[in-house]
Write a protein that holds these residues in place. Structure first.
Motif, mmCIF file in Angstrom:
data_model
loop_
_atom_site.group_PDB
_atom_site.id
_atom_site.type_symbol
_atom_site.label_atom_id
_atom_site.label_comp_id
_atom_site.label_asym_id
_atom_site.label_seq_id
_atom_site.Cartn_x
_atom_site.Cartn_y
_atom_site.Cartn_z
ATOM 1 N N ILE A 299 0.719 -1.017 -0.038
ATOM 2 C CA ILE A 299 -0.086 -0.035 -0.244
ATOM 3 C C ILE A 299 0.915 1.234 -0.068
ATOM 4 C CG2 ILE A 299 -1.563 1.312 1.440
ATOM 5 C CD1 ILE A 299 -2.785 -1.425 2.227
ATOM 6 N N GLN A 300 2.024 1.283 0.928
ATOM 7 C CA GLN A 300 2.867 2.340 0.930
ATOM 8 C C GLN A 300 3.720 2.608 -0.486
ATOM 9 O OE1 GLN A 300 3.127 4.505 3.275
ATOM 10 N NE2 GLN A 300 1.665 3.668 4.469
ATOM 11 N N SER A 303 1.291 4.145 -3.003
ATOM 12 C CA SER A 303 0.422 4.982 -2.856
ATOM 13 C C SER A 303 0.884 6.282 -3.775
ATOM 14 C CB SER A 303 0.879 5.675 -1.417
ATOM 15 O OG SER A 303 0.078 6.741 -1.274
ATOM 16 N N GLY A 398 -7.522 0.456 1.868
ATOM 17 C CA GLY A 398 -6.132 1.003 1.189
ATOM 18 C C GLY A 398 -6.609 1.705 -0.238
ATOM 19 N N SER A 402 -6.582 5.501 -1.707
ATOM 20 C CA SER A 402 -5.550 5.935 -2.855
ATOM 21 C C SER A 402 -6.180 6.539 -3.890
ATOM 22 C CB SER A 402 -5.016 4.453 -3.318
ATOM 23 O OG SER A 402 -5.916 3.667 -3.782
#
Length: 411
Positions: A299-300, A303, A398, A402
């Motif tokens: 997810i990071q 992003s 998530g 986003s």
């Protein structure tokens, strides 16, 4: 069997033996000691003594009476047993010494016994006495199997042959020294050649009916390993009975040891299986934690980027899985059905509390075990589903976060 052919050999009859046989027949059938009808009574008495195997048979005033022993052909207290043929070679050097001492005494003084035997052999430094085995025998006797190793000056070593060692022990002065140590019998444990076995079986022992001997050879349960031996008198029968009882106790002791080893192995197996199950649960938990870390990392990493085609495809697959899980016929529906059945059973149990049912203890134990396994399976399944739902929610969260970010970037 270890005594060799001397135990069963049937020597040729000498004139003295022929006279002995004639005198025995006269004492049993026609004594002429008194010269009247009392001789018939004496003949019956001599027959009874001959059948019993003890006593003296008087039959003539000018001839010495016949000595009846258990070896006489008319003795009734005879039978034929079987002994194991030794399979040790003469080169193995095994000699059996029977001590009139208990096994505990022999084992506690084994080193002193070895030193004493070494002194009897002359104290030669090139000879070493070794104990092959110690075994308990009836009447507080102990069988000790030894062999002697001889080392040559060039460094090689060999075992002294059993026949040579036994012949040395049979010398008069050596035998006296062994008797002082408590040795009552010494035997060379060597195998018999096929010719020796054949010779022993062909000639019946003294005093044994040839018909009984032939029948004993026919009834031999294992002719390759066993050989028939005579049992004369109650003492021999009692001795064999004690030996068999002793061997039975040894076998039972060995079986008890094996049973304890099996029980210990079963305990270890149970412990190992429990550890394996525990490690499997830990592995599954670590796998889920690893998956969560990967999800957060992904997810990071993604992003601010637009949803890619493979991510969209993955989302569709996850939605499909979620729908299947929530379907009435799938896991969640089945779990709800099981919970409903449990509630109904509990309800009926309270309604019909007055009824009494009796179940066999073994059956009840099996039912409890089965229900326990079912409960563990359900709990494990529920935990997996919960973890999967949390993972799906986290992924959806998530993905939802986003989308506005990407909109702000490209607006």
């Amino acid at each position: 069997t270890a005594l060799g052919s001397g135990l069963f050999s049937q020597p040729a009859q000498t004139p003295a033996q022929s006279n002995q046989l004639i005198n025995t027949a006269s004492a049993l059938s026609a004594p002429t000691l008194l010269g009247d009808e009392r001789d018939a009574i004496l003949a019956k008495w001599n027959q009874l003594q001959a059948f019993w195997g003890t006593g003296k048979g008087y039959f003539n005033n000018n001839i010495a009476p016949v000595e009846f022993t258990q070896e006489n052909p008319f003795c009734r207290f005879k039978a034929v047993g079987y002994s194991l043929i030794p399979n040790n070679k003469d080169e193995d050097g095994l000699v059996v010494l029977v001590f009139n001492r208990k096994e505990t005494d022999i084992r506690s003084q084994q080193q002193q016994l070895v030193e004493s035997l070494h002194k009897i052999l002359g104290g030669n430094q090139t000879l070493t006495v070794n104990v092959e085995g110690v075994k308990t025998m009836p009447d507080d006797q102990t069988e000790v199997i030894i062999y002697v190793v001889e080392r040559s000056p060039n460094g090689t070593s060999r075992r002294v042959p059993a026949s040579t060692l036994h012949a040395h022990f049979e010398q008069a002065n050596i035998k006296t020294s062994l008797q002082q140590l408590g040795v009552s019998l010494s035997m060379a444990r060597t195998e018999l050649s096929p010719a020796q076995v054949k010779q022993l079986q062909q000639n019946p022992p003294a005093g044994v009916d040839p018909i009984i001997w032939e029948q004993a050879k026919v009834d031999n349960p294992d002719p390759d390993k066993l050989i028939p031996v005579p049992m004369v008198g109650f003492k021999e029968l009692l001795r064999r009975l004690k030996v068999q009882d002793q061997m039975t106790k040894q076998h039972q002791t060995r079986l008890d040891i094996i049973s304890e080893d099996i029980s210990e192995l079963q305990k270890n197996q149970t412990t190992t299986m429990a550890k394996i199950a525990q490690y499997k649960r830990k592995l599954m938990a670590l796998s889920h934690r690893t998956l969560q870390v990967l999800i957060k990392q992904e997810i990071q990493r993604k992003s601010g980027y637009a949803i890619q085609a493979d991510e969209e495809q993955l989302r569709v697959q996850l939605d499909t899985i979620q729908c299947e899980l929530n379907a009435p016929t799938q896991f969640k529906g089945r779990l709800n059905e099981l919970m409903s059945q449990i509630r109904m059973q509990n309800h009926f149990g309270t309604v019909r509390a007055e009824e009494r049912y009796y179940i066999d203890a073994d059956l009840l134990r099996e039912i409890k075990q089965h229900l326990k396994q079912q409960q563990e399976g359900l709990s494990h399944l529920i935990s997996i589903i919960k973890d999967d739902l949390e993972d799906i929610k986290l992924i959806e969260h998530g993905l939802n976060e986003s989308i506005p970010i990407r909109g702000g970037v490209f607006s």
